[in-house]
Motif scaffolding. Sequence first.
Motif, PDB file in Angstrom:
ATOM      1  N   VAL A   1       0.830  -1.202   0.000  1.00  0.00           N
ATOM      2  CA  VAL A   1       0.000   0.000   0.000  1.00  0.00           C
ATOM      3  C   VAL A   1       0.869   1.258   0.000  1.00  0.00           C
ATOM      4  O   VAL A   1       0.655   2.175  -0.790  1.00  0.00           O
ATOM      5  CB  VAL A   1      -0.968  -0.004   1.198  1.00  0.00           C
ATOM      6  N   ASN A   2       1.879   1.320   0.877  1.00  0.00           N
ATOM      7  CA  ASN A   2       2.662   2.559   0.999  1.00  0.00           C
ATOM      8  C   ASN A   2       4.105   2.427   0.534  1.00  0.00           C
ATOM      9  O   ASN A   2       4.751   3.438   0.299  1.00  0.00           O
ATOM     10  CB  ASN A   2       2.631   3.070   2.437  1.00  0.00           C
ATOM     11  N   LEU A   3       4.614   1.202   0.386  1.00  0.00           N
ATOM     12  CA  LEU A   3       5.971   0.979  -0.143  1.00  0.00           C
ATOM     13  C   LEU A   3       7.009   1.938   0.450  1.00  0.00           C
ATOM     14  O   LEU A   3       7.706   2.641  -0.274  1.00  0.00           O
ATOM     15  CB  LEU A   3       5.955   1.091  -1.673  1.00  0.00           C
ATOM     16  N   GLY A   4       7.055   1.990   1.753  1.00  0.00           N
ATOM     17  CA  GLY A   4       8.098   2.764   2.437  1.00  0.00           C
ATOM     18  C   GLY A   4       7.723   4.202   2.728  1.00  0.00           C
ATOM     19  O   GLY A   4       8.438   4.899   3.427  1.00  0.00           O
ATOM     20  N   LYS A   5       6.609   4.662   2.184  1.00  0.00           N
ATOM     21  CA  LYS A   5       6.250   6.065   2.399  1.00  0.00           C
ATOM     22  C   LYS A   5       5.403   6.210   3.668  1.00  0.00           C
ATOM     23  O   LYS A   5       4.562   5.362   3.942  1.00  0.00           O
ATOM     24  CB  LYS A   5       5.467   6.594   1.191  1.00  0.00           C
ATOM     25  N   LEU A   6       5.643   7.300   4.387  1.00  0.00           N
ATOM     26  CA  LEU A   6       4.842   7.625   5.577  1.00  0.00           C
ATOM     27  C   LEU A   6       4.577   9.126   5.567  1.00  0.00           C
ATOM     28  O   LEU A   6       5.411   9.893   5.082  1.00  0.00           O
ATOM     29  CB  LEU A   6       5.599   7.267   6.865  1.00  0.00           C
ATOM     30  N   CYS A   7       3.433   9.537   6.112  1.00  0.00           N
ATOM     31  CA  CYS A   7       3.132  10.967   6.175  1.00  0.00           C
ATOM     32  C   CYS A   7       3.632  11.530   7.514  1.00  0.00           C
ATOM     33  O   CYS A   7       4.138  10.788   8.356  1.00  0.00           O
ATOM     34  CB  CYS A   7       1.630  11.187   5.970  1.00  0.00           C
ATOM     35  N   PRO A   8       3.488  12.840   7.753  1.00  0.00           N
ATOM     36  CA  PRO A   8       4.007  13.404   9.018  1.00  0.00           C
ATOM     37  C   PRO A   8       3.416  12.743  10.266  1.00  0.00           C
ATOM     38  O   PRO A   8       4.082  12.638  11.297  1.00  0.00           O
ATOM     39  CB  PRO A   8       3.590  14.873   8.937  1.00  0.00           C
ATOM     40  N   LYS A   9       2.168  12.303  10.179  1.00  0.00           N
ATOM     41  CA  LYS A   9       1.576  11.634  11.350  1.00  0.00           C
ATOM     42  C   LYS A   9       2.243  10.267  11.554  1.00  0.00           C
ATOM     43  O   LYS A   9       2.547   9.871  12.673  1.00  0.00           O
ATOM     44  CB  LYS A   9       0.059  11.443  11.158  1.00  0.00           C
TER      45      LYS A   9
ATOM     46  N   THR B   1     -16.429  21.356   7.141  1.00  0.00           N
ATOM     47  CA  THR B   1     -15.325  21.010   8.044  1.00  0.00           C
ATOM     48  C   THR B   1     -14.491  19.885   7.442  1.00  0.00           C
ATOM     49  O   THR B   1     -14.914  19.237   6.494  1.00  0.00           O
ATOM     50  CB  THR B   1     -15.857  20.550   9.414  1.00  0.00           C
ATOM     51  N   GLY B   2     -13.316  19.656   8.003  1.00  0.00           N
ATOM     52  CA  GLY B   2     -12.466  18.585   7.478  1.00  0.00           C
ATOM     53  C   GLY B   2     -11.175  18.485   8.268  1.00  0.00           C
ATOM     54  O   GLY B   2     -11.093  18.954   9.400  1.00  0.00           O
ATOM     55  N   ARG B   3     -10.173  17.887   7.628  1.00  0.00           N
ATOM     56  CA  ARG B   3      -8.911  17.616   8.316  1.00  0.00           C
ATOM     57  C   ARG B   3      -7.759  18.434   7.752  1.00  0.00           C
ATOM     58  O   ARG B   3      -7.850  18.945   6.656  1.00  0.00           O
ATOM     59  CB  ARG B   3      -8.527  16.143   8.117  1.00  0.00           C
ATOM     60  N   VAL B   4      -6.661  18.448   8.510  1.00  0.00           N
ATOM     61  CA  VAL B   4      -5.383  18.934   7.982  1.00  0.00           C
ATOM     62  C   VAL B   4      -4.383  17.790   8.117  1.00  0.00           C
ATOM     63  O   VAL B   4      -4.586  16.866   8.913  1.00  0.00           O
ATOM     64  CB  VAL B   4      -4.884  20.196   8.734  1.00  0.00           C
ATOM     65  N   VAL B   5      -3.308  17.876   7.359  1.00  0.00           N
ATOM     66  CA  VAL B   5      -2.383  16.739   7.278  1.00  0.00           C
ATOM     67  C   VAL B   5      -1.729  16.417   8.625  1.00  0.00           C
ATOM     68  O   VAL B   5      -1.363  15.279   8.888  1.00  0.00           O
ATOM     69  CB  VAL B   5      -1.311  16.982   6.179  1.00  0.00           C
ATOM     70  N   PHE B   6      -1.603  17.420   9.501  1.00  0.00           N
ATOM     71  CA  PHE B   6      -0.834  17.207  10.727  1.00  0.00           C
ATOM     72  C   PHE B   6      -1.648  16.622  11.878  1.00  0.00           C
ATOM     73  O   PHE B   6      -1.101  16.363  12.941  1.00  0.00           O
ATOM     74  CB  PHE B   6      -0.191  18.527  11.165  1.00  0.00           C
ATOM     75  N   HIS B   7      -2.958  16.471  11.718  1.00  0.00           N
ATOM     76  CA  HIS B   7      -3.744  15.998  12.855  1.00  0.00           C
ATOM     77  C   HIS B   7      -4.684  14.865  12.467  1.00  0.00           C
ATOM     78  O   HIS B   7      -5.023  14.691  11.294  1.00  0.00           O
ATOM     79  CB  HIS B   7      -4.516  17.155  13.486  1.00  0.00           C
TER      80      HIS B   7
ATOM     81  N   ILE C   1       1.887  15.744  20.012  1.00  0.00           N
ATOM     82  CA  ILE C   1       3.172  15.435  19.370  1.00  0.00           C
ATOM     83  C   ILE C   1       3.822  16.760  18.948  1.00  0.00           C
ATOM     84  O   ILE C   1       3.252  17.511  18.145  1.00  0.00           O
ATOM     85  CB  ILE C   1       2.953  14.535  18.118  1.00  0.00           C
ATOM     86  N   PRO C   2       5.015  17.094  19.520  1.00  0.00           N
ATOM     87  CA  PRO C   2       5.574  18.450  19.338  1.00  0.00           C
ATOM     88  C   PRO C   2       5.625  18.912  17.885  1.00  0.00           C
ATOM     89  O   PRO C   2       5.201  20.026  17.582  1.00  0.00           O
ATOM     90  CB  PRO C   2       6.977  18.326  19.944  1.00  0.00           C
ATOM     91  N   PHE C   3       6.125  18.085  16.970  1.00  0.00           N
ATOM     92  CA  PHE C   3       6.267  18.538  15.581  1.00  0.00           C
ATOM     93  C   PHE C   3       4.899  18.860  14.970  1.00  0.00           C
ATOM     94  O   PHE C   3       4.712  19.890  14.313  1.00  0.00           O
ATOM     95  CB  PHE C   3       6.982  17.453  14.755  1.00  0.00           C
ATOM     96  N   LEU C   4       3.927  18.008  15.200  1.00  0.00           N
ATOM     97  CA  LEU C   4       2.602  18.193  14.598  1.00  0.00           C
ATOM     98  C   LEU C   4       1.933  19.437  15.173  1.00  0.00           C
ATOM     99  O   LEU C   4       1.291  20.213  14.461  1.00  0.00           O
ATOM    100  CB  LEU C   4       1.737  16.952  14.818  1.00  0.00           C
ATOM    101  N   LYS C   5       2.125  19.623  16.475  1.00  0.00           N
ATOM    102  CA  LYS C   5       1.527  20.784  17.149  1.00  0.00           C
ATOM    103  C   LYS C   5       2.151  22.083  16.619  1.00  0.00           C
ATOM    104  O   LYS C   5       1.456  23.065  16.375  1.00  0.00           O
ATOM    105  CB  LYS C   5       1.785  20.641  18.651  1.00  0.00           C
ATOM    106  N   GLU C   6       3.457  22.030  16.439  1.00  0.00           N
ATOM    107  CA  GLU C   6       4.147  23.220  15.950  1.00  0.00           C
ATOM    108  C   GLU C   6       3.696  23.571  14.524  1.00  0.00           C
ATOM    109  O   GLU C   6       3.502  24.734  14.178  1.00  0.00           O
ATOM    110  CB  GLU C   6       5.653  22.934  15.956  1.00  0.00           C
ATOM    111  N   MET C   7       3.486  22.549  13.706  1.00  0.00           N
ATOM    112  CA  MET C   7       3.130  22.795  12.308  1.00  0.00           C
ATOM    113  C   MET C   7       1.715  23.351  12.158  1.00  0.00           C
ATOM    114  O   MET C   7       1.433  24.100  11.240  1.00  0.00           O
ATOM    115  CB  MET C   7       3.255  21.494  11.491  1.00  0.00           C
TER     116      MET C   7
END
Length: 724
Positions: free
Chosen positions: A56-64, A607-613, A623-629
């Motif tokens: 499905v992802n072949l090594g790829k991961l998103c910021p979450k 309404t909807g989502r953002v990539v960091f949450h 999660i510090p990085f996600l919160k900061e972004m």
Amino acid sequence: MPTDKFQKQIPNKIHPGERLVDTHCSYCGMQCGMKLRVDIASNKIIGVEPRYDFPVNLGKLCPKGTTAYQQVNHPDRIKRPLIRDNAALKGTSEGFREASWDEALDLIVRKYQELQEKYGKDTLSVYSGVSMTNEKCYLTGKFARIALQTRYIDYNGRFCMSSAAAGLNRSLGIDRGSTVPWTDIHQTDCLFITGSNAAECHPTSMFRIWEVQNRGGYLIVVDPRETPLARRADIHLDIRPGTDLALANGIVHLLIEKGYVDEEFVKNHTNGFEETKELVKDFTPEYVSEITGCDIQKIIRAAEIYGKAPNAIVMFCRGVEQQSKGTDNVSAYTNMALVTGKIGRPKSGVATLTGQGNGQGGREHGQKADQLPGYRKMDNPEDVKLVAERWGVPVCEMPKKGVSAYEMFQLMLDKTIRSLYLLCSNPAVSAPNQNHVRSALKQLDFMVCVDFYLSESAEYADVILPTTTWAEDEGTTTNLEGRVIRHNQAQNWYAESKPDWWIQIEIAKRMGRGEYFGHLQSPRDIFTELTELSRGAVADYSGITYEKIEQNNGVFWPCTSDEDQGQPHLFLDKQFYHPDGKAKICALPYRPPAEEPCEEYPLRLTTGRVVFHYLSGNQTRRIPFLKEMYPDPLLEVHPETAEAYGIKHDEVVVLKTRRGQAKYKVKIIEAIRPDTVFVPYHWGKDECINLLTNPALDPYSRMPEFKACAAQIVKLDKGGKYHG
Ligand code: SF4
């Protein structure tokens, strides 16, 4: 497994003193493969490595995904059970003291027995979630009905996947979110993606989506916002929120008018074409444009591209499902595939982009108000009898059908329900019409919350039980393709936390119902019971074992015997799951959103989502990085609308609907319709957009209308005050 041009063999490096554990991400329905890095000396998870072997992802991961491991040993983890000593502080994080497991469990059982003696068995309720493993989802349904003996159980998938489930069941007779494996996506000729911000919500799908265009194929996107996905589309239909049914009917009208109907397929494998043809006659491009706000020529071109494409996949997501007619939207878009015969073969079909990690499996194993394991139905006496026999209880002891998630809160307000066992969910952020939901939670006689963080909902609890995260337990989930995959335990249970299955079995024993649960000692035992009970049902897992999953990198259901390797593609034999083997083309009259803009509330709120949450943000906001972004929710407003209201970028304003109001900082952005505003839904308390959303329910799926309601913006005065 199908061949995949993106497949690479890159060995993972194992650092000295560490081991790698193959598993999957805890968040969205992609369930990306990952390897957790574990420090051997401390037996603690310390990082993540990509996993190239999961198709499905072949090594790829998103910021979450890359930061998900940081949840596990996070300082906010609840270490031991908490009991509320001060009822006056309900709704806050104060007023709890630590307790032993024995004290907490004894208190729960004593309270449950007292309440049931006074008000009857159904005074208890269970509200669960689908970020849990299949094993936990299955056990939760059994726990509610057999240990607690209540009819009231439902789950947060009601706010996520329920319209996809109802629509696909109605059209195809089966609810497996995708009729094709994800490895087909980049090989198709046309992707028609509607109501999905995939680049932010399912980012690891994007390399396959872009590849369709790289190969000369087409991307058509339907969205009120010019999302990163819409920006690169060949056609972007910038639809008014809540009007999808008109657009889908309009596309089917054009497919028929322009001769793209697969007559042979329609005749032999479907019902309902003639009624639908009659109904969509009125949905001319002009009429559809008037309702949807989409450009007439773009509507015509989109239908032509989809109709001409040798292969095409229609993909849909919450944008079309979270409406008071979400079920109709799903069936109406599925009509496109059915009239053109672009289903039941590789590289063509329909696919829903599942939101929650186990959004697929979590809706199959019996934690819905109206459903028993394997997709068996509470209103089918044969199904109830079979499940009662397998569980070893008399049929007369099986609780009746309950009510949907939002309706449970209404029953709490009228005191029909006096107690809630909440797990894996945060309805004090995620349910619509929050003022109503929070009042319902506050007035409960007794509430238990099982979580690994003190969420906004946990603040209403009388007892909080600390549970394990995904990485501390084993089990299976079913991803957005319908592929059953295995999660492996990477570290021991954190502090004194326990997995949900352990907690439920312990409560069952103390409730005097141990005889129905005592044989279940591990996730593997629960999986064996689940698969056996699914034999012969629609969601048939009976041929799946942990070993088969391991050997094949997942197994697609249905899988009905030891020899069966599962079905990555559905309907290759052109047999659909209705009793006559035919799919249903549905004639669906257009209905507007439950609440249309008016003079007082002239804007459409979506309404909807953002990539960091993720979902209610209970995990990702820590999660510090996600919160900061992305630290706070922003109100997206078109420049023309901002000018009309006299508001500036970064200005704080009040957004108001008939149900509530909240203050947001404005983000002026051209990538949204001037008549529409957008707020992401990952925040609680006063910033929660669900203070404003509309609880109008879909009549079939009971999904609330999160995606469309009427709103107004109110400017604050110079002192930052609101006069409304
Ligand atoms: Fe996790 Fe979904 Fe991101 Fe994959 S796309 S890493 S499953 S959140």
